[in-house]
Design a protein around this motif. Structure first.
Motif, PDB file in Angstrom:
ATOM      1  N   ILE A 142       0.838  -1.207   0.000  1.00 31.79           N
ATOM      2  CA  ILE A 142       0.000   0.000   0.000  1.00 31.79           C
ATOM      3  C   ILE A 142       0.867   1.249   0.000  1.00 31.79           C
ATOM      4  O   ILE A 142       0.606   2.214  -0.740  1.00 31.79           O
ATOM      5  N   ASP A 143       1.917   1.251   0.805  1.00 27.56           N
ATOM      6  CA  ASP A 143       2.795   2.423   0.873  1.00 27.56           C
ATOM      7  C   ASP A 143       3.461   2.685  -0.476  1.00 27.56           C
ATOM      8  O   ASP A 143       3.581   3.836  -0.909  1.00 27.56           O
ATOM      9  N   LYS A 144       3.887   1.619  -1.169  1.00 33.28           N
ATOM     10  CA  LYS A 144       4.525   1.787  -2.480  1.00 33.28           C
ATOM     11  C   LYS A 144       3.525   2.304  -3.512  1.00 33.28           C
ATOM     12  O   LYS A 144       3.856   3.152  -4.345  1.00 33.28           O
ATOM     13  N   ILE A 145       2.312   1.787  -3.446  1.00 30.05           N
ATOM     14  CA  ILE A 145       1.286   2.201  -4.407  1.00 30.05           C
ATOM     15  C   ILE A 145       0.968   3.686  -4.265  1.00 30.05           C
ATOM     16  O   ILE A 145       0.794   4.403  -5.246  1.00 30.05           O
ATOM     17  N   LYS A 146       0.887   4.157  -3.044  1.00 31.53           N
ATOM     18  CA  LYS A 146       0.543   5.564  -2.812  1.00 31.53           C
ATOM     19  C   LYS A 146       1.551   6.517  -3.431  1.00 31.53           C
ATOM     20  O   LYS A 146       1.222   7.664  -3.742  1.00 31.53           O
ATOM     21  N   ARG A 147       2.801   6.059  -3.593  1.00 31.92           N
ATOM     22  CA  ARG A 147       3.855   6.961  -4.079  1.00 31.92           C
ATOM     23  C   ARG A 147       3.924   7.037  -5.604  1.00 31.92           C
ATOM     24  O   ARG A 147       4.712   7.811  -6.136  1.00 31.92           O
ATOM     25  N   GLN A 148       3.108   6.258  -6.309  1.00 27.63           N
ATOM     26  CA  GLN A 148       3.177   6.254  -7.774  1.00 27.63           C
ATOM     27  C   GLN A 148       2.562   7.528  -8.361  1.00 27.63           C
ATOM     28  O   GLN A 148       1.584   8.062  -7.834  1.00 27.63           O
ATOM     29  N   LYS A 149       3.168   7.986  -9.475  1.00 23.46           N
ATOM     30  CA  LYS A 149       2.738   9.242 -10.094  1.00 23.46           C
ATOM     31  C   LYS A 149       2.085   9.060 -11.459  1.00 23.46           C
ATOM     32  O   LYS A 149       1.591  10.021 -12.040  1.00 23.46           O
ATOM     33  N   ALA A 150       2.109   7.814 -11.982  1.00 22.39           N
ATOM     34  CA  ALA A 150       1.528   7.568 -13.306  1.00 22.39           C
ATOM     35  C   ALA A 150       0.753   6.259 -13.259  1.00 22.39           C
ATOM     36  O   ALA A 150       1.165   5.291 -12.594  1.00 22.39           O
ATOM     37  N   ILE A 151      -0.362   6.196 -13.975  1.00 22.67           N
ATOM     38  CA  ILE A 151      -1.251   5.034 -13.915  1.00 22.67           C
ATOM     39  C   ILE A 151      -0.591   3.756 -14.433  1.00 22.67           C
ATOM     40  O   ILE A 151      -0.731   2.697 -13.805  1.00 22.67           O
ATOM     41  N   PRO A 152       0.149   3.742 -15.560  1.00 18.32           N
ATOM     42  CA  PRO A 152       0.774   2.481 -16.008  1.00 18.32           C
ATOM     43  C   PRO A 152       1.719   1.878 -14.966  1.00 18.32           C
ATOM     44  O   PRO A 152       1.659   0.677 -14.681  1.00 18.32           O
ATOM     45  N   ALA A 153       2.588   2.713 -14.381  1.00 21.39           N
ATOM     46  CA  ALA A 153       3.507   2.211 -13.351  1.00 21.39           C
ATOM     47  C   ALA A 153       2.735   1.767 -12.118  1.00 21.39           C
ATOM     48  O   ALA A 153       3.107   0.775 -11.457  1.00 21.39           O
ATOM     49  N   LEU A 154       1.666   2.460 -11.801  1.00 19.90           N
ATOM     50  CA  LEU A 154       0.833   2.111 -10.651  1.00 19.90           C
ATOM     51  C   LEU A 154       0.239   0.711 -10.814  1.00 19.90           C
ATOM     52  O   LEU A 154       0.287  -0.122  -9.892  1.00 19.90           O
ATOM     53  N   LEU A 155      -0.319   0.420 -11.978  1.00 21.79           N
ATOM     54  CA  LEU A 155      -0.943  -0.881 -12.214  1.00 21.79           C
ATOM     55  C   LEU A 155       0.084  -2.006 -12.237  1.00 21.79           C
ATOM     56  O   LEU A 155      -0.173  -3.105 -11.726  1.00 21.79           O
ATOM     57  N   GLN A 156       1.251  -1.745 -12.836  1.00 22.18           N
ATOM     58  CA  GLN A 156       2.277  -2.786 -12.869  1.00 22.18           C
ATOM     59  C   GLN A 156       2.754  -3.122 -11.457  1.00 22.18           C
ATOM     60  O   GLN A 156       2.922  -4.292 -11.106  1.00 22.18           O
ATOM     61  N   LEU A 157       2.958  -2.111 -10.632  1.00 24.99           N
ATOM     62  CA  LEU A 157       3.367  -2.356  -9.253  1.00 24.99           C
ATOM     63  C   LEU A 157       2.280  -3.135  -8.514  1.00 24.99           C
ATOM     64  O   LEU A 157       2.575  -4.064  -7.740  1.00 24.99           O
ATOM     65  N   ALA A 158       1.013  -2.799  -8.746  1.00 26.55           N
ATOM     66  CA  ALA A 158      -0.090  -3.458  -8.043  1.00 26.55           C
ATOM     67  C   ALA A 158      -0.141  -4.947  -8.355  1.00 26.55           C
ATOM     68  O   ALA A 158      -0.293  -5.776  -7.449  1.00 26.55           O
ATOM     69  N   VAL A 159       0.000  -5.328  -9.638  1.00 29.29           N
ATOM     70  CA  VAL A 159      -0.072  -6.756  -9.968  1.00 29.29           C
ATOM     71  C   VAL A 159       1.128  -7.508  -9.391  1.00 29.29           C
ATOM     72  O   VAL A 159       0.997  -8.662  -8.945  1.00 29.29           O
ATOM     73  N   SER A 178      -7.193   9.906  -7.781  1.00 27.36           N
ATOM     74  CA  SER A 178      -6.400  11.105  -7.501  1.00 27.36           C
ATOM     75  C   SER A 178      -5.629  11.554  -8.742  1.00 27.36           C
ATOM     76  O   SER A 178      -5.592  12.752  -9.066  1.00 27.36           O
ATOM     77  N   LEU A 179      -5.017  10.584  -9.456  1.00 34.43           N
ATOM     78  CA  LEU A 179      -4.278  10.933 -10.672  1.00 34.43           C
ATOM     79  C   LEU A 179      -5.221  11.475 -11.740  1.00 34.43           C
ATOM     80  O   LEU A 179      -4.901  12.449 -12.436  1.00 34.43           O
ATOM     81  N   ASP A 180      -6.394  10.831 -11.867  1.00 34.43           N
ATOM     82  CA  ASP A 180      -7.387  11.325 -12.828  1.00 34.43           C
ATOM     83  C   ASP A 180      -7.846  12.736 -12.456  1.00 34.43           C
ATOM     84  O   ASP A 180      -8.007  13.604 -13.321  1.00 34.43           O
ATOM     85  N   ALA A 181      -8.059  12.947 -11.156  1.00 35.85           N
ATOM     86  CA  ALA A 181      -8.506  14.267 -10.699  1.00 35.85           C
ATOM     87  C   ALA A 181      -7.448  15.322 -10.967  1.00 35.85           C
ATOM     88  O   ALA A 181      -7.767  16.463 -11.322  1.00 35.85           O
ATOM     89  N   ARG A 182      -6.173  14.932 -10.797  1.00 42.48           N
ATOM     90  CA  ARG A 182      -5.090  15.874 -11.066  1.00 42.48           C
ATOM     91  C   ARG A 182      -5.071  16.261 -12.550  1.00 42.48           C
ATOM     92  O   ARG A 182      -4.938  17.434 -12.898  1.00 42.48           O
ATOM     93  N   GLU A 183      -5.226  15.241 -13.424  1.00 38.84           N
ATOM     94  CA  GLU A 183      -5.266  15.528 -14.858  1.00 38.84           C
ATOM     95  C   GLU A 183      -6.487  16.381 -15.198  1.00 38.84           C
ATOM     96  O   GLU A 183      -6.408  17.303 -16.012  1.00 38.84           O
ATOM     97  N   ARG A 184      -7.611  16.048 -14.561  1.00 39.95           N
ATOM     98  CA  ARG A 184      -8.835  16.800 -14.835  1.00 39.95           C
ATOM     99  C   ARG A 184      -8.704  18.242 -14.356  1.00 39.95           C
ATOM    100  O   ARG A 184      -9.162  19.176 -15.015  1.00 39.95           O
ATOM    101  N   SER A 185      -8.051  18.422 -13.218  1.00 37.42           N
ATOM    102  CA  SER A 185      -7.856  19.774 -12.693  1.00 37.42           C
ATOM    103  C   SER A 185      -6.970  20.596 -13.617  1.00 37.42           C
ATOM    104  O   SER A 185      -7.248  21.781 -13.866  1.00 37.42           O
ATOM    105  N   ALA A 186      -5.913  19.943 -14.129  1.00 31.28           N
ATOM    106  CA  ALA A 186      -5.032  20.656 -15.056  1.00 31.28           C
ATOM    107  C   ALA A 186      -5.780  21.043 -16.320  1.00 31.28           C
ATOM    108  O   ALA A 186      -5.626  22.161 -16.842  1.00 31.28           O
TER     109      ALA A 186
END
Length: 725
Positions: free
Chosen positions: A137-154, A307-315
């Motif tokens: 969980i701690d590692k997942i929270k630190r991810q900044k991009a969705i592809p890297a996030l999903l790879q770490l999760a699996v 959160s990442l989607d919201a950040r992109e949407r906010s930008a």
């Protein structure tokens, strides 16, 4: 899946008939007991007596069953909270009949359901696996991009659970899913990059994936255990951890060679955004607490995605807000709407996610991007008259039949009908995405006849199957549609302001016109009175001619303006015209009326075209009048007429300073600010060039301005045969 009627066509709609939330069976690695609001036993699984060592007598109270204090405490607590919204699950470790169980109790409707799932791993081993989840969980929270996030999760879920294959699906707008991340045991064929059709997860399965975010099938080859009851409505098992799964889903997994399966939903904003699918080639039981740790990982994963989607949407929102502010400011201060839009084309395209733009108003087009003019014209011609203010198209077959081939690759359209009064459109365009899809097997299901009649069967092959997809563009996302809707609202308001300003200008014109007519008419009246007592040739005759001529021009311009603004056009009467002779005659009239002006000519003789003689004379007279008003005193005004293979070119030149660059785009607009405040043209309203431009365009020609020091040059290009419709 329920059997379909023989006359009913088989398709995905039939799959929705399968009542997978009330299967009436459970998986055999546990037992189920269900109690009513009075803690009386109402339903029980057929293996309860053998597995739990209790006698499930119908109507027996919970505390009469030897379930142990921890299980009874969970049941009592759930009964106390039972209501319409149900009660979330609570779990405890219990020992019954010499076996260790994870007892999981939840409430749904008028039932408290207690499930007893067998567990072979000791508590300390389970706790160690749960600790791994905290690190993940701690590692997942630190991810900044969705592809890297999903790879770490699996990778983390594979490490926690030990499954042979863990895949992350990301669902598309059409509910098909791409395998975008994968952790797979050596020796197994990878599925990374493959796409699976929406039919692999029917609608009712998607609903269950959303409300019950983790599902385990410990042994694909299991024999279901029946759930018995005292009658009444079937037991809703949507939230049950032991719920038996659809036979079609079991067949699907068997076709893949899977021995055990676990799925963890990624739910973002209440929608099934993705799925973590875990496969094992042999049966595999994952303890409940470890599964719950994986579920928490998935929830953190979903929150991070959100959160990442919201950040992109906010930008995007911030960028779009800045674009709207600057665009509307320009629209309110620019006379030419299309020119104002063109100034901000790059930022508009970026905010709407468009590859090209077309601005259209009153038959005029402006194209931004790699779009051919013919394609732009075909796109505009396909637009409906009136109707929706926000028009969407993402497939070629969504376009009108005649336009489908004319639009080329531009099959994606987002149209903003910002000014119905002037047919004003802002069109955002996307090209078709020609892509080769790596399907995980041929996506179509087959129909087979079984004991219950014809039914759809799951795919039997998962070998890679390639398909070339054409004729579709990336659909407009909800974020881009929101940007478009907000932009449309702002442009609507700007259009209303412009129309209000135009109406005020009309009223100002009429008021000024009435004032300007008063003096000429008074001169005519006085001169007529004097001439009644004098001879011919009196100087007042010239005054009468000048005053009445100016009055007639003002009246004619107002009438022409009214016709153009009301959409009636100028009603051209086409006939053969000797334009050379016309030019000479007009030049002679100007010399007579203004003997102090040096008029020069370079006119090719005997040039004839098809045109409206009166309207064309109006254009030339207007250009000569402009040159006289704005030319440098004492310098010549030159009228040039030339002919070439393309047609006829008429130019009027005068000495003068170049027109300021910021004013050039407004030259052919009505009520130009520079005309309203120009002391050299005190009685002008900026209508002359606007009307002249419409006359020229009505003949299929073009009027333009350029500066060649020291000359200001207005040029008219006309075809030999008018292209007016």
């Amino acid at each position: 899946m329920s059997a379909a009627q023989p006359s009913q066509p088989l398709g995905l709609d039939n799959c929705a008939d399968e009542p997978i939330h009330i299967p009436g069976h459970i998986q055999p690695h546990g037992a189920l007991l269900a109690f009513d609001g009075k803690a009386m036993l109402r339903e029980w699984s057929g293996n309860a007596a053998a597995l739990l060592g209790v006698a499930p007598a119908p109507g027996a109270p919970a505390d009469a069953l030897e379930l142990g204090p921890d299980a009874l405490a969970l049941i009592a607590a759930c009964l106390a909270e039972l209501g319409e919204d149900g009660v979330p699950p609570a779990a405890a470790e219990v020992r019954l009949a010499g076996r260790t169980f994870d007892c999981v109790v939840h409430g749904t409707g008028q039932r408290v359901i207690a499930e007893f799932e067998l567990r072979s791993q000791p508590s300390d081993e389970v706790a160690a696996f749960a600790l791994k989840a905290h690190g993940a969980i701690d590692k997942i929270k630190r991810q900044k991009a969705i592809p890297a996030l999903l790879q770490l999760a699996v990778e983390q879920i594979a490490a926690i659970t030990g499954f042979d294959r863990v895949m992350a699906y990301r669902f598309r707008h059409d509910d098909s899913g791409d395998v975008v991340a994968e952790a797979v045991r050596s020796g197994l064929r990878p599925y990374l990059g493959m796409r699976y059709p929406a039919s692999d997860i029917p609608a009712q399965a998607r609903r269950l994936y959303t409300i019950n975010t983790l599902r385990l099938i410990a042994d694909i080859g299991y024999q279901p255990v029946a759930v018995h009851g005292m009658g009444g409505a079937p037991l809703d098992m949507s939230h049950c951890i032991l719920r038996s799964v659809s036979p079609i889903h079991v067949e699907y997994l068997q076709n893949m060679g899977v021995g055990a399966s676990m799925s963890v939903s990624i739910v973002v904003n209440g929608r099934l955004w993705g799925l973590v699918a875990c496969h094992h080639m042999a049966p595999k039981q994952v303890p409940y607490s470890i599964r719950m740790a994986c579920d928490v990982v998935a929830q953190v994963l979903a929150a991070t995605v959100q959160s990442l989607d919201a950040r992109e949407r906010s930008a995007l929102t911030e960028q779009a807000a800045g674009m709207r502010t600057h665009l509307i400011e320009t629209l309110l201060h620019e006379d030419d709407v299309l020119a104002a839009l063109a100034q901000h084309a790059d930022s508009v395209a970026a905010s709407l996610g468009a590859e090209a733009l077309v601005f259209s108003q009153q038959g005029k087009l402006h194209v931004h991007g790699p779009l051919a003019p013919a394609q732009a014209a075909a796109i505009v011609a396909s637009l409906p008259s009136g109707g929706d203010e926000l028009l969407q198209r993402s497939r070629r077959d969504a376009w009108p039949g005649d336009a489908r081939e004319q639009i080329g690759p531009w099959v994606g359209l987002l149209g903003l009908y910002f000014d119905p009064a002037t047919e004003g459109w802002l069109l955002a365009l996307r090209q078709e995405q020609v892509e080769t899809v790596r399907w995980g097997g041929k996506p179509e299901k087959e129909v087979k006849v079984g004991p219950l009649g014809p039914r759809l069967t799951p795919r039997g092959s998962f070998e890679e199957w390639l398909d070339v997809v054409r004729g579709t563009a990336e659909p407009w996302s909800a974020d881009h549609l929101l940007v478009a809707d907000q932009l449309l609202g702002e442009m609507h308001r700007a259009s209303m302001v412009r129309h209000a300003e135009m109406e005020r200008a009309r009223m100002q014109l009429l008021a000024m016109l009435g004032h300007d007519l008063r003096d000429p008419l008074q001169s005519i009246t006085m001169a007529a009175s004097v001439l009644q007592h004098g001879g011919e040739g009196h100087p007042l005759g010239q005054r009468i001619e000048r005053s009445s001529g100016r009055m007639q021009r003002l009246i004619s311009q107002v009438l022409d303006m009214s016709r153009l603004e009301s959409g009636l056009g100028l009603a051209l009467q086409l006939q053969p015209v000797n334009v050379s002779r016309m030019a000479e005659d007009l030049l002679d009239e100007s010399r007579t009326a203004h003997p102090g002006v040096d008029y020069q000519a370079a006119i090719v003789p005997d040039v004839s075209i098809t045109a409206d003689a009166d309207r064309l004379a109006q254009v030339i007279s207007n250009l000569l009048s402009n040159a006289r008003h704005h030319g440098r005193a004492g310098e010549a005004v030159m009228l040039v007429l030339e002919r070439d293979a393309q047609g006829v070119r008429i130019e009027v030149r005068n000495h003068g300073q170049p027109i300021a660059e910021e004013l050039v785009p407004q030259l052919f607009n009505p009520f130009k600010r520079m005309a309203l405040h120009n002391p050299a043209n005190r009685t002008g309203m900026g209508l002359g060039l606007y009307i002249a431009a419409n006359i020229v365009q009505g003949h299929g020609g073009e009027i333009s301005y350029r500066y060649e020091a020291p000359h200001v040059i207005f040029s008219v290009a006309l075809p030999l045969a008018s292209q007016a419709g």
